[in-house]
Design a protein around this motif. Structure first.
Motif, PDB file in Angstrom:
ATOM      1  N   LEU A 159       1.784  -3.973  12.001  1.00 24.16           N
ATOM      2  CA  LEU A 159       2.071  -3.605  10.896  1.00 24.16           C
ATOM      3  C   LEU A 159       1.852  -2.106  10.708  1.00 24.16           C
ATOM      4  CD1 LEU A 159      -0.305  -3.536   8.533  1.00 24.16           C
ATOM      5  CD2 LEU A 159      -0.053  -5.849   8.867  1.00 24.16           C
ATOM      6  N   TYR A 160       2.573  -1.246   9.790  1.00 23.75           N
ATOM      7  CA  TYR A 160       2.409  -0.086   9.318  1.00 23.75           C
ATOM      8  C   TYR A 160       2.550   0.423   8.075  1.00 23.75           C
ATOM      9  CZ  TYR A 160       3.187   5.070   9.293  1.00 23.75           C
ATOM     10  OH  TYR A 160       3.215   6.435   8.713  1.00 23.75           O
ATOM     11  N   VAL A 161       1.716   1.322   7.495  1.00 24.83           N
ATOM     12  CA  VAL A 161       2.137   2.025   5.837  1.00 24.83           C
ATOM     13  C   VAL A 161       1.435   3.465   6.008  1.00 24.83           C
ATOM     14  CG1 VAL A 161       1.768  -0.054   4.679  1.00 24.83           C
ATOM     15  CG2 VAL A 161      -0.341   1.243   5.280  1.00 24.83           C
ATOM     16  N   SER A 162       2.150   4.221   5.457  1.00 29.12           N
ATOM     17  CA  SER A 162       1.637   5.705   5.698  1.00 29.12           C
ATOM     18  C   SER A 162       0.726   6.000   4.608  1.00 29.12           C
ATOM     19  CB  SER A 162       2.994   6.542   5.177  1.00 29.12           C
ATOM     20  OG  SER A 162       3.376   6.236   3.982  1.00 29.12           O
ATOM     21  N   SER A 163       0.334   5.424   3.632  1.00 30.04           N
ATOM     22  CA  SER A 163      -0.815   5.449   2.891  1.00 30.04           C
ATOM     23  C   SER A 163      -0.848   4.059   1.964  1.00 30.04           C
ATOM     24  CB  SER A 163      -0.542   6.814   1.866  1.00 30.04           C
ATOM     25  OG  SER A 163       0.409   6.392   0.993  1.00 30.04           O
ATOM     26  N   PHE A 164      -2.270   4.201   1.448  1.00 24.74           N
ATOM     27  CA  PHE A 164      -2.361   2.812   0.905  1.00 24.74           C
ATOM     28  C   PHE A 164      -3.312   3.073  -0.612  1.00 24.74           C
ATOM     29  CE2 PHE A 164      -5.074  -0.946  -0.165  1.00 24.74           C
ATOM     30  CZ  PHE A 164      -4.214  -1.945  -0.173  1.00 24.74           C
ATOM     31  N   ASP A 165      -2.908   2.564  -1.599  1.00 24.92           N
ATOM     32  CA  ASP A 165      -3.729   2.589  -3.028  1.00 24.92           C
ATOM     33  C   ASP A 165      -4.482   1.498  -3.145  1.00 24.92           C
ATOM     34  OD1 ASP A 165      -4.577   3.061  -5.302  1.00 24.92           O
ATOM     35  OD2 ASP A 165      -2.743   3.909  -6.177  1.00 24.92           O
ATOM     36  N   PRO A 166      -5.847   1.543  -2.941  1.00 22.82           N
ATOM     37  CA  PRO A 166      -6.549   0.423  -3.190  1.00 22.82           C
ATOM     38  C   PRO A 166      -6.631  -0.192  -4.468  1.00 22.82           C
ATOM     39  CG  PRO A 166      -7.974   1.829  -1.718  1.00 22.82           C
ATOM     40  CD  PRO A 166      -6.714   2.443  -2.410  1.00 22.82           C
ATOM     41  N   GLU A 167      -6.498   0.843  -5.478  1.00 20.21           N
ATOM     42  CA  GLU A 167      -6.597   0.336  -6.928  1.00 20.21           C
ATOM     43  C   GLU A 167      -5.565  -0.434  -7.228  1.00 20.21           C
ATOM     44  OE1 GLU A 167      -7.720  -0.002 -10.683  1.00 20.21           O
ATOM     45  OE2 GLU A 167      -9.050   0.603  -9.128  1.00 20.21           O
ATOM     46  N   ARG A 168      -4.326  -0.074  -6.997  1.00 20.12           N
ATOM     47  CA  ARG A 168      -3.184  -0.769  -7.219  1.00 20.12           C
ATOM     48  C   ARG A 168      -2.624  -1.586  -6.468  1.00 20.12           C
ATOM     49  NH1 ARG A 168       1.062   3.824  -8.571  1.00 20.12           N
ATOM     50  NH2 ARG A 168       2.450   1.997  -9.420  1.00 20.12           N
ATOM     51  N   GLN A 169      -3.456  -1.634  -5.145  1.00 21.74           N
ATOM     52  CA  GLN A 169      -3.016  -2.606  -4.055  1.00 21.74           C
ATOM     53  C   GLN A 169      -1.467  -2.226  -3.621  1.00 21.74           C
ATOM     54  OE1 GLN A 169      -4.355  -6.465  -5.268  1.00 21.74           O
ATOM     55  NE2 GLN A 169      -6.230  -6.307  -4.021  1.00 21.74           N
ATOM     56  N   ILE A 170      -1.259  -1.045  -3.096  1.00 21.44           N
ATOM     57  CA  ILE A 170       0.308  -0.804  -2.956  1.00 21.44           C
ATOM     58  C   ILE A 170       0.213  -0.027  -1.588  1.00 21.44           C
ATOM     59  CG2 ILE A 170       2.310   0.501  -3.356  1.00 21.44           C
ATOM     60  CD1 ILE A 170       2.011   0.019  -6.177  1.00 21.44           C
ATOM     61  N   GLY A 171       0.853  -0.327  -0.372  1.00 13.62           N
ATOM     62  CA  GLY A 171       1.074   0.479   0.547  1.00 13.62           C
ATOM     63  C   GLY A 171       2.526   1.038   0.473  1.00 13.62           C
ATOM     64  N   TYR A 172       2.495   2.262   0.937  1.00 17.60           N
ATOM     65  CA  TYR A 172       3.875   3.038   1.045  1.00 17.60           C
ATOM     66  C   TYR A 172       4.301   3.091   2.704  1.00 17.60           C
ATOM     67  CZ  TYR A 172       2.372   4.199  -3.653  1.00 17.60           C
ATOM     68  OH  TYR A 172       2.018   3.980  -5.022  1.00 17.60           O
ATOM     69  N   ASN A 173       5.837   3.113   2.634  1.00 16.84           N
ATOM     70  CA  ASN A 173       6.560   3.297   3.717  1.00 16.84           C
ATOM     71  C   ASN A 173       5.820   2.150   4.763  1.00 16.84           C
ATOM     72  OD1 ASN A 173       7.928   5.457   2.907  1.00 16.84           O
ATOM     73  ND2 ASN A 173       5.834   6.716   3.291  1.00 16.84           N
ATOM     74  N   PHE A 174       6.147   0.833   4.219  1.00 13.53           N
ATOM     75  CA  PHE A 174       5.690  -0.231   4.962  1.00 13.53           C
ATOM     76  C   PHE A 174       6.673  -0.529   6.102  1.00 13.53           C
ATOM     77  CE2 PHE A 174       6.232  -4.926   5.334  1.00 13.53           C
ATOM     78  CZ  PHE A 174       5.020  -5.257   5.950  1.00 13.53           C
TER      79      PHE A 174
END
Length: 359
Positions: A159-174
């Motif tokens: 698995l891969y994400v370009s970035s991750f926001d821990p506060e909102r628990q969102i990964g981008y470009n998954f």
């Protein structure tokens, strides 16, 4: 415990506490001066700011514990040596090894404190510290952690994400890829972002695309939004430094076992964090030995020479710790050796200096 033991132990603990009281507030003020603009712009509530700096105090204090301990030992022992107190103690018939007893007691107290804080208190403070940082100090997409996060789950899943926001628990470009036993791609899932929905215990994929390979043909599935389940946990998308810092002893052990079962490629980073926590109490004894050996002899330059030497040793120790830590994280170097080698080297240095000081 004799009067001399109580006298030295009192100096040991009080000087160490004074170092913390003097320098930690300076760190808080510097951080506040740097971040106050972002706090105001992002409208951080006063209560959350106060909680953040409570966590910041524990987090930064734990990082600086070894340095403060080392410098405090050099400071008060050099002062005793300059006042010829050590000469008087040894001239009274007290052996040098007996003179060290209150230092061992003090080091034991600090080691237990370091162990309890590192294993249980600091992880909780680190979680609050990082949550506030991502919520108010790194708010906005342009300030998110831009590290490309890659993880291997077992032998056939990636698995891969370009970035991750821990506060909102969102990964981008998954991206999620599954390979068959023959090593060929079975299917690939892509999405603009992946979000963990706590209330439903599912992952929500936006702009979902699944490419399924069936022999010589391919089949494509697309949806605007899809709620689904995966075998991995949200922690697998979290930047390594962030998630490792926030787990206590038992959580970290379980997480490492889980990552090892999955065959994660970056498990050495988590193991490094674990070993460093165990090694931290040992550091208290090593630095105590070096500090006493350096400062127990009266020198022409006085306390300044001892402090300069101590700061130099501290920087060399930190440099070696970082070098071996990077080797373990970026290559196949064993994490246990990466943590143990700096401590062994400085342990031998401390023993040599102590033997020389004794003579």
């Amino acid at each position: 415990m004799t009067i001399i033991d109580r006298y030295i132990l009192k100096k040991y603990l009080l000087t160490f506490g004074l170092m913390l009281l003097l320098f930690v507030p300076i760190g808080i003020m510097l951080n506040l001066a740097e971040q106050v603009g972002k706090m105001i712009d992002n409208e951080a509530p006063l209560v959350e700011i106060l909680i953040y700096y409570g966590n910041f105090t524990i987090y930064i204090g734990s990082l600086l514990f070894p340095i403060f301990l080392f410098l405090s030992i050099i400071f008060f022992t050099s002062k005793m040596a300059n006042n010829t107190e050590i000469v008087a103690i040894l001239s009274s018939g007290v052996s040098f090894w007996r003179f060290l007893r209150p230092y061992w007691i003090g080091a034991s107290i600090i080691a237990v404190l370091m162990f309890m804080m590192g294993m249980f208190i600091v992880p909780s403070a680190s979680k609050g510290y990082n949550e506030f940082k991502y919520k108010y100090l790194k708010k906005g997409k342009q300030d998110r952690d831009k590290d490309n996060i890659f993880n291997q789950l077992g032998d056939r899943d990636y698995l891969y994400v370009s970035s991750f926001d821990p506060e909102r628990q969102i990964g981008y470009n998954f991206t999620y890829e599954h390979f068959g036993e023959d090593g060929k791609l079975d299917y690939k899932i892509s999405a603009a972002n992946i979000r963990w929905m706590e209330e439903d215990s599912v992952y929500r994929l936006t702009t979902y695309t699944k490419r399924i390979v069936e022999g010589e043909t391919e089949r494509l599935e697309t949806r605007r939004r899809l709620d689904t389940l995966f075998a991995f946990q949200i922690d697998d998308l979290t930047p390594v430094s962030y998630i490792a810092e926030t787990k206590n002893l038992f959580e970290l052990n379980e997480f490492i076992r889980d990552q090892q079962r999955k065959g994660a490629s970056n498990v050495n980073t988590y193991i490094m964090v674990k070993y460093k926590r165990w090694a931290l109490p040992i550091t208290a004894f090593i630095l105590t030995v070096i500090g006493v050996a350096v400062s127990s002899v009266k020198r022409r330059g006085g306390m300044g020479v001892n402090l300069a030497f101590g700061i130099g040793v501290a920087f060399i120790y930190i440099f070696m710790d970082k070098v071996f830590g990077t080797l373990a994280e970026q290559s196949g170097f064993p994490p246990l050796l990466a943590v143990g080698i700096p401590n062994l080297i400085f342990g031998f240095i401390g023993y040599y200096l102590l033997s020389k000081a004794k003579r």
